[in-house]
Design an enzyme around this catalytic site. Structure first.
Site, PDB file in Angstrom:
ATOM      1  N   GLN A 129       0.800  -1.221   0.000  1.00 36.41           N
ATOM      2  CA  GLN A 129       0.000   0.000   0.000  1.00 36.41           C
ATOM      3  C   GLN A 129       0.839   1.280   0.000  1.00 36.41           C
ATOM      4  O   GLN A 129       0.336   2.333  -0.365  1.00 36.41           O
ATOM      5  CB  GLN A 129      -0.972  -0.019   1.194  1.00 36.41           C
ATOM      6  CG  GLN A 129      -2.013  -1.110   1.038  1.00 36.41           C
ATOM      7  CD  GLN A 129      -3.014  -1.130   2.163  1.00 36.41           C
ATOM      8  OE1 GLN A 129      -2.799  -1.785   3.177  1.00 36.41           O
ATOM      9  NE2 GLN A 129      -4.101  -0.404   2.029  1.00 36.41           N
ATOM     10  N   HIS A 137       0.548  -9.488   4.150  1.00 37.56           N
ATOM     11  CA  HIS A 137      -0.528  -8.492   4.112  1.00 37.56           C
ATOM     12  C   HIS A 137      -1.046  -8.439   2.673  1.00 37.56           C
ATOM     13  O   HIS A 137      -0.749  -7.519   1.911  1.00 37.56           O
ATOM     14  CB  HIS A 137      -0.032  -7.122   4.601  1.00 37.56           C
ATOM     15  CG  HIS A 137      -1.140  -6.192   5.006  1.00 37.56           C
ATOM     16  ND1 HIS A 137      -1.241  -5.638   6.263  1.00 37.56           N
ATOM     17  CD2 HIS A 137      -2.210  -5.730   4.326  1.00 37.56           C
ATOM     18  CE1 HIS A 137      -2.327  -4.863   6.328  1.00 37.56           C
ATOM     19  NE2 HIS A 137      -2.933  -4.904   5.151  1.00 37.56           N
ATOM     20  N   ASN A 145      -2.358 -11.077   7.975  1.00 35.40           N
ATOM     21  CA  ASN A 145      -3.293  -9.977   8.177  1.00 35.40           C
ATOM     22  C   ASN A 145      -4.681 -10.444   7.743  1.00 35.40           C
ATOM     23  O   ASN A 145      -4.844 -10.990   6.644  1.00 35.40           O
ATOM     24  CB  ASN A 145      -2.903  -8.773   7.318  1.00 35.40           C
ATOM     25  CG  ASN A 145      -3.897  -7.626   7.463  1.00 35.40           C
ATOM     26  OD1 ASN A 145      -4.107  -7.133   8.557  1.00 35.40           O
ATOM     27  ND2 ASN A 145      -4.538  -7.239   6.373  1.00 35.40           N
ATOM     28  N   GLU A 146      -5.679 -10.256   8.593  1.00 34.22           N
ATOM     29  CA  GLU A 146      -7.074 -10.584   8.265  1.00 34.22           C
ATOM     30  C   GLU A 146      -7.193 -11.940   7.579  1.00 34.22           C
ATOM     31  O   GLU A 146      -7.666 -12.045   6.439  1.00 34.22           O
ATOM     32  CB  GLU A 146      -7.701  -9.469   7.412  1.00 34.22           C
ATOM     33  CG  GLU A 146      -7.793  -8.154   8.167  1.00 34.22           C
ATOM     34  CD  GLU A 146      -8.707  -7.111   7.540  1.00 34.22           C
ATOM     35  OE1 GLU A 146      -9.077  -7.272   6.375  1.00 34.22           O
ATOM     36  OE2 GLU A 146      -9.049  -6.138   8.238  1.00 34.22           O
ATOM     37  N   ASN A 164      -8.491  -6.276  13.586  1.00 36.74           N
ATOM     38  CA  ASN A 164      -8.703  -5.040  12.825  1.00 36.74           C
ATOM     39  C   ASN A 164     -10.178  -4.709  12.954  1.00 36.74           C
ATOM     40  O   ASN A 164     -11.031  -5.502  12.537  1.00 36.74           O
ATOM     41  CB  ASN A 164      -8.373  -5.239  11.337  1.00 36.74           C
ATOM     42  CG  ASN A 164      -6.882  -5.455  11.098  1.00 36.74           C
ATOM     43  OD1 ASN A 164      -6.074  -5.321  12.003  1.00 36.74           O
ATOM     44  ND2 ASN A 164      -6.530  -5.774   9.868  1.00 36.74           N
ATOM     45  N   TYR A 168     -13.343  -2.017  12.257  1.00 37.72           N
ATOM     46  CA  TYR A 168     -13.825  -0.823  11.533  1.00 37.72           C
ATOM     47  C   TYR A 168     -15.319  -0.552  11.707  1.00 37.72           C
ATOM     48  O   TYR A 168     -15.769   0.577  11.623  1.00 37.72           O
ATOM     49  CB  TYR A 168     -13.536  -0.949  10.034  1.00 37.72           C
ATOM     50  CG  TYR A 168     -12.071  -0.825   9.711  1.00 37.72           C
ATOM     51  CD1 TYR A 168     -11.490   0.418   9.482  1.00 37.72           C
ATOM     52  CD2 TYR A 168     -11.248  -1.950   9.662  1.00 37.72           C
ATOM     53  CE1 TYR A 168     -10.137   0.548   9.194  1.00 37.72           C
ATOM     54  CE2 TYR A 168      -9.890  -1.831   9.382  1.00 37.72           C
ATOM     55  CZ  TYR A 168      -9.340  -0.578   9.151  1.00 37.72           C
ATOM     56  OH  TYR A 168      -7.997  -0.462   8.881  1.00 37.72           O
ATOM     57  N   GLU A 176      -5.628  -2.633  13.776  1.00 34.49           N
ATOM     58  CA  GLU A 176      -6.106  -1.555  12.893  1.00 34.49           C
ATOM     59  C   GLU A 176      -7.419  -1.009  13.420  1.00 34.49           C
ATOM     60  O   GLU A 176      -8.275  -1.775  13.877  1.00 34.49           O
ATOM     61  CB  GLU A 176      -6.375  -2.055  11.452  1.00 34.49           C
ATOM     62  CG  GLU A 176      -5.142  -2.382  10.660  1.00 34.49           C
ATOM     63  CD  GLU A 176      -5.456  -2.832   9.230  1.00 34.49           C
ATOM     64  OE1 GLU A 176      -6.483  -2.399   8.664  1.00 34.49           O
ATOM     65  OE2 GLU A 176      -4.672  -3.624   8.705  1.00 34.49           O
ATOM     66  N   TRP A 202      -5.168   2.884  11.753  1.00 34.94           N
ATOM     67  CA  TRP A 202      -4.946   2.688  10.338  1.00 34.94           C
ATOM     68  C   TRP A 202      -5.310   3.983   9.651  1.00 34.94           C
ATOM     69  O   TRP A 202      -6.464   4.366   9.723  1.00 34.94           O
ATOM     70  CB  TRP A 202      -5.797   1.542   9.770  1.00 34.94           C
ATOM     71  CG  TRP A 202      -5.468   1.335   8.305  1.00 34.94           C
ATOM     72  CD1 TRP A 202      -6.123   1.876   7.230  1.00 34.94           C
ATOM     73  CD2 TRP A 202      -4.377   0.581   7.782  1.00 34.94           C
ATOM     74  NE1 TRP A 202      -5.501   1.500   6.066  1.00 34.94           N
ATOM     75  CE2 TRP A 202      -4.425   0.713   6.370  1.00 34.94           C
ATOM     76  CE3 TRP A 202      -3.344  -0.172   8.363  1.00 34.94           C
ATOM     77  CZ2 TRP A 202      -3.483   0.106   5.541  1.00 34.94           C
ATOM     78  CZ3 TRP A 202      -2.437  -0.778   7.530  1.00 34.94           C
ATOM     79  CH2 TRP A 202      -2.517  -0.626   6.129  1.00 34.94           C
ATOM     80  N   GLU A 219      -5.540   2.009  -1.511  1.00 40.00           N
ATOM     81  CA  GLU A 219      -6.578   1.292  -0.770  1.00 40.00           C
ATOM     82  C   GLU A 219      -7.160   0.155  -1.634  1.00 40.00           C
ATOM     83  O   GLU A 219      -8.337   0.118  -1.943  1.00 40.00           O
ATOM     84  CB  GLU A 219      -7.644   2.300  -0.292  1.00 40.00           C
ATOM     85  CG  GLU A 219      -8.835   1.753   0.460  1.00 40.00           C
ATOM     86  CD  GLU A 219      -8.515   0.930   1.709  1.00 40.00           C
ATOM     87  OE1 GLU A 219      -7.399   1.014   2.230  1.00 40.00           O
ATOM     88  OE2 GLU A 219      -9.416   0.197   2.137  1.00 40.00           O
ATOM     89  N   TRP A 220      -6.286  -0.735  -2.093  1.00 35.97           N
ATOM     90  CA  TRP A 220      -6.682  -1.942  -2.823  1.00 35.97           C
ATOM     91  C   TRP A 220      -7.644  -1.619  -3.970  1.00 35.97           C
ATOM     92  O   TRP A 220      -7.372  -0.703  -4.735  1.00 35.97           O
ATOM     93  CB  TRP A 220      -7.241  -2.989  -1.849  1.00 35.97           C
ATOM     94  CG  TRP A 220      -6.338  -3.228  -0.675  1.00 35.97           C
ATOM     95  CD1 TRP A 220      -6.592  -2.959   0.626  1.00 35.97           C
ATOM     96  CD2 TRP A 220      -4.988  -3.768  -0.693  1.00 35.97           C
ATOM     97  NE1 TRP A 220      -5.504  -3.297   1.426  1.00 35.97           N
ATOM     98  CE2 TRP A 220      -4.524  -3.796   0.645  1.00 35.97           C
ATOM     99  CE3 TRP A 220      -4.132  -4.241  -1.694  1.00 35.97           C
ATOM    100  CZ2 TRP A 220      -3.246  -4.272   0.992  1.00 35.97           C
ATOM    101  CZ3 TRP A 220      -2.861  -4.714  -1.342  1.00 35.97           C
ATOM    102  CH2 TRP A 220      -2.448  -4.723  -0.019  1.00 35.97           C
ATOM    103  N   PHE A 269      -7.344   6.979   4.175  1.00 39.05           N
ATOM    104  CA  PHE A 269      -7.442   6.676   5.607  1.00 39.05           C
ATOM    105  C   PHE A 269      -6.350   7.352   6.449  1.00 39.05           C
ATOM    106  O   PHE A 269      -6.266   7.108   7.652  1.00 39.05           O
ATOM    107  CB  PHE A 269      -7.315   5.154   5.816  1.00 39.05           C
ATOM    108  CG  PHE A 269      -8.576   4.381   5.554  1.00 39.05           C
ATOM    109  CD1 PHE A 269      -9.010   4.124   4.265  1.00 39.05           C
ATOM    110  CD2 PHE A 269      -9.329   3.874   6.610  1.00 39.05           C
ATOM    111  CE1 PHE A 269     -10.166   3.392   4.019  1.00 39.05           C
ATOM    112  CE2 PHE A 269     -10.488   3.143   6.387  1.00 39.05           C
ATOM    113  CZ  PHE A 269     -10.902   2.897   5.085  1.00 39.05           C
TER     114      PHE A 269
HETATM  115  C1  NOJ Z   1      -7.846  -3.662   6.449  1.00 38.16           C
HETATM  116  C2  NOJ Z   1      -6.595  -3.940   5.670  1.00 38.16           C
HETATM  117  O1  NOJ Z   1      -5.715  -4.695   6.452  1.00 38.16           O
HETATM  118  C3  NOJ Z   1      -5.913  -2.694   5.157  1.00 38.16           C
HETATM  119  O2  NOJ Z   1      -4.936  -3.101   4.246  1.00 38.16           O
HETATM  120  C4  NOJ Z   1      -6.931  -1.749   4.558  1.00 38.16           C
HETATM  121  O3  NOJ Z   1      -6.330  -0.632   3.960  1.00 38.16           O
HETATM  122  C5  NOJ Z   1      -7.885  -1.331   5.659  1.00 38.16           C
HETATM  123  N1  NOJ Z   1      -8.599  -2.496   6.109  1.00 38.16           N
HETATM  124  C6  NOJ Z   1      -8.916  -0.288   5.228  1.00 38.16           C
HETATM  125  O4  NOJ Z   1      -9.760  -0.844   4.270  1.00 38.16           O
END
Ligand code: NOJ
Length: 475
Positions: free
Chosen positions: A21, A123, A168-169, A307, A309, A376, A423, A430-431, A439
């Site tokens: 990222q 990740h 990660n996740e 993580n 959100y 996160e 985060w 952002e993918w 963010f």
């Molecule tokens: C979780 C992910 O680990 C991270 O890479 C991503 O940017 C954030 N969520 C926000 O979407």
């Protein structure tokens, strides 16, 4: 008593990034091609159609970024080591010394600034060469390559890194990133579809869990005695609340918790070493661990990373209702819009600090108060606002402080929370959303050749918060 003084002295107050990222420099110094390099070349795939080479130039600007971290005052910085930068084809056949040097220099500079590294080994981004050998985590050989990569990282960085995260996740990896599945995102274009794709998330998860556990055992036996670090795994944490108090909705909510959260941590954290019972009942085909594998998996973590959100309201599906994802189909649950504020406008973020408190209580009760590191938490700039307004991100300050309050309350109730991470340090890739959703605590001017970083109001808020915390404890 102010909020900052409610956190114990050894509490980690961090921020985070991930290699793909922020780093850019995809062709520099021997790095290999990765899955996300391929994904970004797929026409129309990334929401903002951004140039596949656009980045924060984090590799070149790491000194400036460490200075920024020091200015904010974080105790820890979570970043990921790019597998493709260390092992360009994913295997030990070529070890890229320049990649190793980069991450060592970064760690050394962090330590000079009293910032402890927290390193994620995976990740979301995999060397394409091995992905192509067989689909990602469905191929056990790839898992072995990852074990070897982790071992190499312990050898090369273990004197400097005391906190490790394998995946990660892991739950999002399982549901969304293994293979093309209807209703889920597919993370690597033009790759063959596999047979039995409906079973893929379960087989991928089983492989990842076993891989994580083997990495943990290796670290525990061969490195921890001399390196004295800790190793954990991060799960995406979205707490589910039943939409009504009907029996059907409560049961649907329990299934949603299993399919979304427990799926990828219950084998590690429960005494059974196995997937949730409800999941086995509904999905008789899911892979079985041998007794020996269960022993390896059970208890294979020093902490659980979460993580967090948003949370979800969940109801039972109506007869014949079509599910919008495989997880919802298999688990038998449906999301409904909740009571939570859309603090960033029309995006997927909801302001739900109550869900964070609930998930921390849930882990305390269900998983014997395993230490939790919130790896996160954060939100994007308000969509559609003027660029100038992005610097006055009061909504992000509200979001972060609301969640810090939830953590303080959880600590007060005896939940074993060891750290909190915003985060992210700076706006970045952002993918699938490209650079559309931002963010960062710091703004990045992607138009400028220098990719200038500028602290937003939330960065100043976090800085003040950490200063008060450190002053209180005499750190
Ligand atoms: C979780 C992910 O680990 C991270 O890479 C991503 O940017 C954030 N969520 C926000 O979407």
């Amino acid at each position: 008593m102010s909020l900052a003084t409610k956190f114990p002295k050894n509490f980690k107050l961090a921020t985070a990034t991930a290699a793909y990222q922020i780093e850019g420099a995809k062709d520099l110094n021997g790095r290999g091609f990765s899955t996300w390099d391929a994904i970004r070349l797929e026409p129309g795939r990334i929401l903002d159609n951004s140039d596949p080479d656009l980045s924060c130039d984090g590799l070149l600007k790491y000194k400036e970024d460490v200075a920024l971290l020091a200015e904010i005052g974080v105790t820890n910085y979570r970043f990921s080591i790019s597998w493709s930068r260390i092992l360009p084809d994913g295997t030990l056949s070529t070890i890229n010394e320049e990649g190793i040097k980069f991450y060592r220099d970064l760690c050394l500079l962090l330590k000079e600034n009293n910032i402890e590294p927290v390193v994620t080994l995976f990740h979301f981004d995999m060397p394409l060469a091995i992905y192509d050998n067989g689909t990602a985590w469905l191929n056990r050989e790839n898992c072995e390559h990852f074990e070897k990569f982790a071992d190499l990282c312990f050898q090369k960085f273990g004197d400097l890194v005391k906190t490790w995260i394998t995946y990660n996740e892991i739950n999002c990896q399982a549901w969304g990133s293994i293979v093309k599945v209807e209703g889920e995102f597919w993370l690597c274009p033009e790759r063959p579809e596999i047979e039995n794709h409906k079973q893929a998330p379960y087989f991928g998860a089983a492989n990842m869990l076993l891989t994580h556990a083997k990495i943990y055992r290796n670290y525990d036996q061969n490195y921890k005695p001399t390196q004295h670090g800790i190793l954990g795994i991060t799960n995406g944490g979205r707490f589910c609340f039943p939409a009504t108090d009907s029996q059907e909705d409560i049961e649907a909510c329990n299934r949603a918790r299993d399919w979304l959260f427990n799926f990828t941590i219950e084998p590690i954290l429960s005494g059974s070493g196995d997937f949730p019972v409800l999941m086995r009942e509904r999905m008789p085909f899911i892979p079985k661990f041998s007794e020996e594998e269960k022993e390896i998996i059970k208890g294979s973590t020093d902490f659980i990373g979460i993580n967090y959100y948003l949370s979800f309201l969940v109801r039972a599906p109506k007869d014949g209702e079509k599910a919008s994802s495989q997880s919802q189909h298999d688990g038998g649950y449906v999301f409904v819009e909740g009571k939570w504020d859309k603090i960033c406008g029309e995006t997927w973020i909801r302001y739900a600090p109550d869900g964070l408190l609930k998930i921390l209580r849930y882990v305390k009760e269900k998983y014997a108060n395993t230490p939790v590191f919130i790896t996160e938490n954060g939100c994007m700039d308000i969509v559609g606002q003027d660029q100038e307004d992005a610097f006055h991100d009061q909504h992000r300050i509200d979001y972060i402080s609301g969640h810090l309050e939830a953590v303080a309350k959880a600590l007060d109730e005896g939940c074993n929370v060891i750290g909190y991470t915003v985060w992210t340090l700076m706006d970045n890739f952002e993918w699938d959303d490209g650079f559309e959703l931002k963010f960062g605590l710091c703004e990045v001017d992607f138009e400028s050749p220098d990719k200038t970083r500028t602290m937003k109001k939330s960065a100043y808020f976090y800085k003040e918060f950490i200063k008060e915390f450190k002053d209180f404890h005499g750190i």
